[in-house]
Scaffold this active site. Sequence first.
Site: not given
Ligand SMILES: *Cc1c(COP(=O)(O)O)cnc(C)c1O
Length: 360
Positions: A101, A172, A196
């Site tokens: 990511w 993030d 999540k």
């Molecule tokens: C799932 C995830 C993303 C992407 O998220 P989307 O909502 O699909 O754009 C970005 N960063 C991390 C760490 C993730 O786990």
Amino acid sequence: MRVYNFCAGPAMLPPAVMKKAQQEFINWQNLGVSVMEISHRSAPFLELARECEASLRRLMNISDEFEVLFMHGGGRGHFAAVPLNLHQDDAPGVYIENGIWSCGATKEGQKFTQVEAIDIRRDQDGVFDVLPVSQWALPDNAAYIHYCPNETIDGIELFDVPKHPTAPIVADMSSNILSREMNVDDFDLIYAGAQKNIGPSGLSIAIVRKTLLERKGLPRPAILDYAIEAQQQSMYNTPPTFAWYLAAEVFKYLESIGGVKAMEAHNKEKAALLYDYIDSSSFYLNKVAKHCRSLMNVPFWLHDESLNEQFLAQAQEHGLIALEGHRFVGGMRASIYNAMPIEGIKALIAFMEKFAQENS
Ligand SMILES: *Cc1c(COP(=O)(O)O)cnc(C)c1O
């Protein structure tokens, strides 16, 4: 049979929240309509939004120095929003890379601004490892430092927060927000897709230090403009109202069970149980160095990978679903976010042990 869903995202939600949502699905607050059928500018929805933000502020202890924004576009929307909002002409965006990511964020950033990527992975002898935060060589001149404290796919979590004398720290937290206590004041911008640890997909959250909103940045779509979203109370355009409602319910639920502190204790217990079992087994293997193992996403491998399909099929028969590892890394992955109860971990371990005995 109770089904335990180990999906990395969209992930399971607390059953109590799902039940409540079902009860009020077509008649919310005795309005005779669903929360998803009313205007986001109506008084009942504005009250929901106000209380949702207040609840998140209590849970994460977010001060008035920060705006809390409820946005569209998921985690990846912020991959673009960060450089667009924080760009500076004379300084690079610095991207720490420790997994799939964070590398994705670098790639998106390169479209918009000058990027300096720092790869902190130090893999050795089949062990996935990263340099500790104290050893990162951060440049003096940086528009911002972007990093990903929990690499969802790689199962790597960073428990220390980087510091920089001038550059804002951007994190993030898509897969570990609300999972353990963190000091929001250590950051300048935190963002997360909701699917999540917060609610269903469609909603994302940004926690932005107010002083950052003064940056000129680059020309950008209004829906990715943090300052506009802040001015408009996250209602510049129609927000994902149902996802927002469910997020509010998850926050309320979290507060009712003792907040992030209680959640952290629960999550640590869950993760320890699973990692200890994997480490004690000669049938399974986790390849991540111990100091950076994720509390949320536990990748593991069968020593005999020819048994993978059989493992997944039998797990499913036992009500243990979505254990397949990400296609980039293979093997298995158990995502054990906030909503996963300890019973789910125990059921998984019992199955893993049974499978190991039958196939050793
Ligand atoms: C799932 C995830 C993303 C992407 O998220 P989307 O909502 O699909 O754009 C970005 N960063 C991390 C760490 C993730 O786990």
